[in-house]
Design a protein around this motif. Structure first.
Motif, PDB file in Angstrom:
ATOM      1  N   GLY A 147      12.891   5.837   2.044  1.00 24.27           N
ATOM      2  CA  GLY A 147      11.806   4.594   1.915  1.00 24.27           C
ATOM      3  C   GLY A 147      10.433   5.349   1.964  1.00 24.27           C
ATOM      4  N   GLY A 148      10.294   6.610   2.871  1.00 26.81           N
ATOM      5  CA  GLY A 148       9.183   7.231   2.989  1.00 26.81           C
ATOM      6  C   GLY A 148       8.579   7.851   1.683  1.00 26.81           C
ATOM      7  N   LEU A 149       9.507   8.458   0.922  1.00 25.54           N
ATOM      8  CA  LEU A 149       9.357   9.101  -0.285  1.00 25.54           C
ATOM      9  C   LEU A 149       8.955   8.307  -1.057  1.00 25.54           C
ATOM     10  N   LYS A 150       9.623   7.045  -1.251  1.00 23.31           N
ATOM     11  CA  LYS A 150       9.243   6.043  -2.239  1.00 23.31           C
ATOM     12  C   LYS A 150       7.915   5.610  -2.079  1.00 23.31           C
ATOM     13  N   ARG A 151       7.304   5.531  -0.656  1.00 24.10           N
ATOM     14  CA  ARG A 151       6.126   5.106  -0.648  1.00 24.10           C
ATOM     15  C   ARG A 151       5.105   6.105  -0.973  1.00 24.10           C
ATOM     16  N   ASP A 166       9.369   5.074   8.215  1.00 24.53           N
ATOM     17  CA  ASP A 166       9.647   5.497   9.541  1.00 24.53           C
ATOM     18  C   ASP A 166       8.197   5.830  10.226  1.00 24.53           C
ATOM     19  N   PRO A 167       8.467   6.285  11.399  1.00 27.97           N
ATOM     20  CA  PRO A 167       7.082   6.558  12.116  1.00 27.97           C
ATOM     21  C   PRO A 167       6.558   7.907  11.734  1.00 27.97           C
ATOM     22  N   GLN A 168       7.095   9.168  11.085  1.00 30.70           N
ATOM     23  CA  GLN A 168       6.736  10.270  10.832  1.00 30.70           C
ATOM     24  C   GLN A 168       6.021   9.947   9.541  1.00 30.70           C
ATOM     25  N   SER A 169       6.739   9.275   8.577  1.00 30.96           N
ATOM     26  CA  SER A 169       6.232   9.070   7.049  1.00 30.96           C
ATOM     27  C   SER A 169       4.791   8.084   7.339  1.00 30.96           C
ATOM     28  N   ARG A 170       4.875   7.308   8.209  1.00 26.72           N
ATOM     29  CA  ARG A 170       3.658   6.473   8.286  1.00 26.72           C
ATOM     30  C   ARG A 170       2.701   7.373   8.971  1.00 26.72           C
ATOM     31  N   ALA A 171       2.817   8.210   9.885  1.00 28.11           N
ATOM     32  CA  ALA A 171       1.709   9.231  10.214  1.00 28.11           C
ATOM     33  C   ALA A 171       1.273   9.868   9.260  1.00 28.11           C
ATOM     34  N   PHE A 172       2.082  10.529   8.309  1.00 28.41           N
ATOM     35  CA  PHE A 172       1.703  11.290   7.070  1.00 28.41           C
ATOM     36  C   PHE A 172       0.725  10.302   6.228  1.00 28.41           C
ATOM     37  N   LEU A 173       1.394   9.382   5.849  1.00 25.17           N
ATOM     38  CA  LEU A 173       0.556   8.407   4.807  1.00 25.17           C
ATOM     39  C   LEU A 173      -0.867   8.286   5.384  1.00 25.17           C
ATOM     40  N   LEU A 174      -0.930   7.663   6.681  1.00 29.82           N
ATOM     41  CA  LEU A 174      -2.046   7.331   7.023  1.00 29.82           C
ATOM     42  C   LEU A 174      -3.189   8.598   7.212  1.00 29.82           C
ATOM     43  N   GLU A 175      -2.741   9.662   7.505  1.00 30.53           N
ATOM     44  CA  GLU A 175      -3.485  10.932   7.468  1.00 30.53           C
ATOM     45  C   GLU A 175      -4.120  11.327   6.138  1.00 30.53           C
ATOM     46  N   SER A 176      -3.242  10.929   5.104  1.00 25.84           N
ATOM     47  CA  SER A 176      -3.322  11.578   3.572  1.00 25.84           C
ATOM     48  C   SER A 176      -4.319  10.543   3.097  1.00 25.84           C
ATOM     49  N   ILE A 177      -4.171   9.110   3.523  1.00 30.21           N
ATOM     50  CA  ILE A 177      -5.071   7.960   3.020  1.00 30.21           C
ATOM     51  C   ILE A 177      -6.616   8.247   3.724  1.00 30.21           C
ATOM     52  N   ARG A 178      -6.727   8.582   5.056  1.00 27.90           N
ATOM     53  CA  ARG A 178      -7.733   8.939   5.451  1.00 27.90           C
ATOM     54  C   ARG A 178      -8.415  10.066   4.743  1.00 27.90           C
ATOM     55  N   VAL A 206      -9.947  -0.064  -0.174  1.00 32.08           N
ATOM     56  CA  VAL A 206      -9.737  -1.296   0.461  1.00 32.08           C
ATOM     57  C   VAL A 206      -8.153  -1.232   0.929  1.00 32.08           C
ATOM     58  N   TYR A 207      -7.938  -1.301   2.301  1.00 31.48           N
ATOM     59  CA  TYR A 207      -6.647  -1.052   3.021  1.00 31.48           C
ATOM     60  C   TYR A 207      -6.311  -2.394   3.805  1.00 31.48           C
ATOM     61  N   THR A 208      -5.276  -2.966   3.050  1.00 32.24           N
ATOM     62  CA  THR A 208      -4.589  -4.137   3.857  1.00 32.24           C
ATOM     63  C   THR A 208      -3.153  -3.752   4.777  1.00 32.24           C
ATOM     64  N   SER A 209      -3.311  -4.485   5.837  1.00 28.63           N
ATOM     65  CA  SER A 209      -2.361  -4.188   6.899  1.00 28.63           C
ATOM     66  C   SER A 209      -2.244  -5.207   7.933  1.00 28.63           C
ATOM     67  N   HIS A 210      -1.012  -5.459   8.384  1.00 24.06           N
ATOM     68  CA  HIS A 210      -1.046  -6.293   9.368  1.00 24.06           C
ATOM     69  C   HIS A 210      -0.585  -5.483  10.775  1.00 24.06           C
ATOM     70  N   TYR A 211      -0.845  -4.328  10.726  1.00 22.85           N
ATOM     71  CA  TYR A 211      -0.747  -3.418  11.940  1.00 22.85           C
ATOM     72  C   TYR A 211      -2.036  -3.003  12.472  1.00 22.85           C
ATOM     73  N   MET A 212      -2.547  -3.638  13.258  1.00 19.55           N
ATOM     74  CA  MET A 212      -3.973  -3.218  14.180  1.00 19.55           C
ATOM     75  C   MET A 212      -3.804  -1.936  14.453  1.00 19.55           C
ATOM     76  N   GLU A 213      -2.847  -1.124  14.881  1.00 24.09           N
ATOM     77  CA  GLU A 213      -3.196   0.308  14.943  1.00 24.09           C
ATOM     78  C   GLU A 213      -3.377   1.074  13.780  1.00 24.09           C
ATOM     79  N   GLU A 214      -2.989   0.715  12.781  1.00 26.52           N
ATOM     80  CA  GLU A 214      -3.225   1.499  11.531  1.00 26.52           C
ATOM     81  C   GLU A 214      -4.917   1.178  11.304  1.00 26.52           C
ATOM     82  N   VAL A 215      -5.365   0.213  11.310  1.00 24.37           N
ATOM     83  CA  VAL A 215      -6.662   0.135  11.048  1.00 24.37           C
ATOM     84  C   VAL A 215      -7.794   0.649  12.045  1.00 24.37           C
ATOM     85  N   GLU A 216      -7.204   0.714  13.324  1.00 21.82           N
ATOM     86  CA  GLU A 216      -7.833   1.209  14.348  1.00 21.82           C
ATOM     87  C   GLU A 216      -8.009   2.902  13.853  1.00 21.82           C
ATOM     88  N   ALA A 217      -6.798   3.543  13.305  1.00 23.83           N
ATOM     89  CA  ALA A 217      -6.676   4.719  13.081  1.00 23.83           C
ATOM     90  C   ALA A 217      -7.577   5.216  11.946  1.00 23.83           C
TER      91      ALA A 217
END
Length: 244
Positions: free
Chosen positions: A139-143, A168-180, A190-201
């Motif tokens: 799933g992480g590599l597909k994203r 998974d959490p590791q893939s999420r952390a990588f994606l967020l760092e890359s997008i940042r 424009v980044y949509t999410s229903h995870y508050m912690e992602e938006v804050e990060a």
């Protein structure tokens, strides 16, 4: 590119009485990440689809800098990139074949296409998976492949619709760092999410949308500092969405 301005944007699907978007007004600055936060069914994906030109019939005004967004899409059809919620590639093709196909669709060819495939694969860290069939990836590599495809044409406006769903959490952390790291240089994200912690990060600006209406918007630091109850408001919406 300038600011992406939405004024009074409303939308209703043909044949339905429900208004999906109701007078949405937002200013999305260039050079940062704008977080569009809301529970499932809030209207986030509908708004992204309108910005991407996939849905017609919205009322109101959408401008990119000094020109209508529709005019920009006609003038530079690949200046806007979309990374959708769903996987947007062919599972029977390898990662490399998907990148070549979608790069060609986006007007790339020859040495330019080869260079952009290499750069996008390197950015998404999928070089070691290029020969693998996309449908057999984790799933992480597909994203990551989804993200790489969206970046091939180096779009000035990048729309990311819940790009970390199901990872998974590791893939999420990588994606967020890359997008940042994509923010800056005038690119509008424009980044949509229903995870508050992602938006804050990762986000500089934020808006909460529910039932197609903007409830609060502004600089993330100001919204939090002003005591607008961002976290509490979002938690209430999330709990209500789960009950519904």
């Amino acid at each position: 590119m300038g600011t992406l301005n939405l004024e009074g944007v409303s939308f209703r699907y043909p044949g339905r009485d429900e208004t999906v978007l109701d007078q949405v007004t937002l200013a999305v600055p260039a050079g940062g990440i704008f977080g569009l936060l809301g529970p499932n069914g809030a209207g986030k994906t509908t708004l992204i689809s309108i910005l991407a030109g996939q849905l017609r019939g919205a009322t109101g005004s959408i401008r990119a800098g000094d020109e209508p967004l529709e005019a920009l899409r006609r003038r530079r059809p690949h200046g806007l990139g979309l990374v959708p919620q769903d996987y947007a590639f062919y599972p029977m093709l390898t990662c490399a074949e998907n990148l070549r196909f979608f790069g060609a669709v986006q007007g790339l060819g020859g040495a330019r296409l080869k260079d952009r495939i290499a750069a996008a694969a390197r950015f998404a860290r999928i070089e070691s998976a290029l020969a693998r069939r996309a449908g057999r990836l984790s799933g992480g590599l597909k994203r990551r492949l989804n993200l790489a495809i969206g970046l091939l044409a180096e779009p000035e406006i990048l729309l990311l619709d819940e790009p970390t769903v199901g990872v998974d959490p590791q893939s999420r952390a990588f994606l967020l760092e890359s997008i940042r790291s994509l923010a800056g240089a005038g690119r509008t994200i424009v980044y949509t999410s229903h995870y508050m912690e992602e938006v804050e990060a990762i986000c500089d600006q934020v808006a909460i949308i529910d039932h197609g209406r903007v409830l609060v918007s502004g600089a993330l630091s100001e919204v939090i500092r002003d005591g607008s109850g961002l976290q509490e408001l979002f938690m209430q919406l999330t709990h209500r969405s789960l009950r519904d």
